[in-house]
Design a protein around this motif. Structure first.
Motif, PDB file in Angstrom:
ATOM      1  N   LEU A 195     -16.589  42.334  43.923  1.00  0.00           N
ATOM      2  CA  LEU A 195     -15.874  43.609  43.937  1.00  0.00           C
ATOM      3  C   LEU A 195     -14.598  43.512  44.764  1.00  0.00           C
ATOM      4  CD1 LEU A 195     -15.947  46.592  43.110  1.00  0.00           C
ATOM      5  CD2 LEU A 195     -17.231  47.038  45.197  1.00  0.00           C
ATOM      6  N   TYR A 196     -14.659  42.813  45.884  1.00  0.00           N
ATOM      7  CA  TYR A 196     -13.492  42.675  46.746  1.00  0.00           C
ATOM      8  C   TYR A 196     -12.407  41.817  46.099  1.00  0.00           C
ATOM      9  CZ  TYR A 196     -10.700  41.419  50.834  1.00  0.00           C
ATOM     10  OH  TYR A 196      -9.669  41.205  51.706  1.00  0.00           O
ATOM     11  N   GLU A 197     -12.816  40.702  45.485  1.00  0.00           N
ATOM     12  CA  GLU A 197     -11.837  39.762  44.944  1.00  0.00           C
ATOM     13  C   GLU A 197     -11.345  40.132  43.550  1.00  0.00           C
ATOM     14  OE1 GLU A 197     -13.729  35.949  45.189  1.00  0.00           O
ATOM     15  OE2 GLU A 197     -13.356  35.769  47.336  1.00  0.00           O
ATOM     16  N   ALA A 198     -12.185  40.788  42.755  1.00  0.00           N
ATOM     17  CA  ALA A 198     -11.796  41.058  41.372  1.00  0.00           C
ATOM     18  C   ALA A 198     -12.106  42.494  40.976  1.00  0.00           C
ATOM     19  CB  ALA A 198     -12.520  40.101  40.440  1.00  0.00           C
TER      20      ALA A 198
ATOM     21  N   GLN B 292     -19.069  34.784  39.859  1.00  0.00           N
ATOM     22  CA  GLN B 292     -18.210  34.544  41.020  1.00  0.00           C
ATOM     23  C   GLN B 292     -17.494  33.202  40.886  1.00  0.00           C
ATOM     24  OE1 GLN B 292     -20.261  34.882  44.734  1.00  0.00           O
ATOM     25  NE2 GLN B 292     -18.464  34.388  45.935  1.00  0.00           N
ATOM     26  N   TYR B 293     -18.179  32.194  40.377  1.00  0.00           N
ATOM     27  CA  TYR B 293     -17.572  30.882  40.168  1.00  0.00           C
ATOM     28  C   TYR B 293     -16.453  30.980  39.122  1.00  0.00           C
ATOM     29  CZ  TYR B 293     -17.108  26.000  38.767  1.00  0.00           C
ATOM     30  OH  TYR B 293     -16.612  24.759  38.453  1.00  0.00           O
TER      31      TYR B 293
ATOM     32  N   ASN C 202     -18.113  38.236  30.945  1.00  0.00           N
ATOM     33  CA  ASN C 202     -19.103  39.134  30.346  1.00  0.00           C
ATOM     34  C   ASN C 202     -19.779  39.899  31.491  1.00  0.00           C
ATOM     35  OD1 ASN C 202     -20.992  40.439  28.835  1.00  0.00           O
ATOM     36  ND2 ASN C 202     -22.111  38.600  28.222  1.00  0.00           N
ATOM     37  N   TRP C 203     -19.324  41.099  31.766  1.00  0.00           N
ATOM     38  CA  TRP C 203     -19.799  41.865  32.919  1.00  0.00           C
ATOM     39  C   TRP C 203     -21.229  42.355  32.749  1.00  0.00           C
ATOM     40  CZ3 TRP C 203     -17.226  41.208  37.164  1.00  0.00           C
ATOM     41  CH2 TRP C 203     -15.862  40.876  37.097  1.00  0.00           C
TER      42      TRP C 203
ATOM     43  N   CYS D 138     -30.288  36.473  37.001  1.00  0.00           N
ATOM     44  CA  CYS D 138     -29.247  36.918  37.930  1.00  0.00           C
ATOM     45  C   CYS D 138     -28.087  35.927  37.840  1.00  0.00           C
ATOM     46  CB  CYS D 138     -29.793  36.995  39.343  1.00  0.00           C
ATOM     47  SG  CYS D 138     -31.113  38.199  39.542  1.00  0.00           S
ATOM     48  N   ASN D 139     -26.989  36.363  37.255  1.00  0.00           N
ATOM     49  CA  ASN D 139     -25.855  35.469  37.014  1.00  0.00           C
ATOM     50  C   ASN D 139     -24.655  35.769  37.902  1.00  0.00           C
ATOM     51  OD1 ASN D 139     -27.270  34.181  34.960  1.00  0.00           O
ATOM     52  ND2 ASN D 139     -26.562  35.633  33.426  1.00  0.00           N
ATOM     53  N   GLN D 140     -24.873  36.398  39.036  1.00  0.00           N
ATOM     54  CA  GLN D 140     -23.741  36.744  39.889  1.00  0.00           C
ATOM     55  C   GLN D 140     -23.036  35.506  40.420  1.00  0.00           C
ATOM     56  OE1 GLN D 140     -26.895  37.133  40.960  1.00  0.00           O
ATOM     57  NE2 GLN D 140     -26.958  36.046  42.892  1.00  0.00           N
TER      58      GLN D 140
END
Length: 102
Positions: free
Chosen positions: A92-95, A52-53, A63-64, A46-48
Motif C-alpha cells: 500500500l505504501y509503495e504502490a 510485492q516482488y 492481478n490484485w 497467500c500471494n502477497q
C-alpha cells in the motif's frame, strides 16, 4: 516467643490461601477465552510476497485479486497473520496509486 510463632503460622496460611485463590480465579478466567484456530481448515493461497516482488521489479499488470487469500487469512486472524499484514502495508505504501478501488 510462642505468640510470634503463632502469628507467623497465620500469616503463612493467609498467604497460601491468597495464592491458591488467585490461581483458581486465573484458571476460571482463562477457561472462558475464545479459541481461535491457528491454521485454516483448507489451504489459503497467500500471494502477497509475489505481488510485492513483481511491484519491486517494475511489473505494472498485477492481478490484485491474488490478494484475496491474504486478506481472508488476516481477517480470520490465523497464526502469523500479523506478518502478512506487514507486506500489505508495504504494498500500500509503495504502490498505493496502482491499487484499483474495487
Amino acid at each position: 516467643m510462642p505468640l510470634l510463632k503463632i502469628k507467623l503460622k497465620y500469616v503463612l496460611v493467609i498467604i497460601f490461601v491468597f495464592i491458591v485463590s488467585t490461581i483458581i480465579c486465573d484458571v476460571l478466567r482463562a477457561s472462558k477465552y475464545e479459541v481461535i484456530p491457528s491454521k485454516p481448515s483448507k489451504e489459503i493461497k497467500c500471494n502477497q510476497d509475489q505481488i510485492q516482488y513483481d511491484l519491486g521489479n517494475g511489473k505494472t499488470d498485477i492481478n490484485w485479486t491474488d490478494l484475496d487469500g491474504t486478506l481472508e487469512f488476516i481477517q480470520n486472524e490465523y497464526d502469523c497473520s500479523d506478518f502478512r499484514l506487514v507486506n500489505l502495508i508495504r504494498i500500500l505504501y509503495e504502490a498505493g496509486d496502482l491499487i484499483p478501488a474495487d
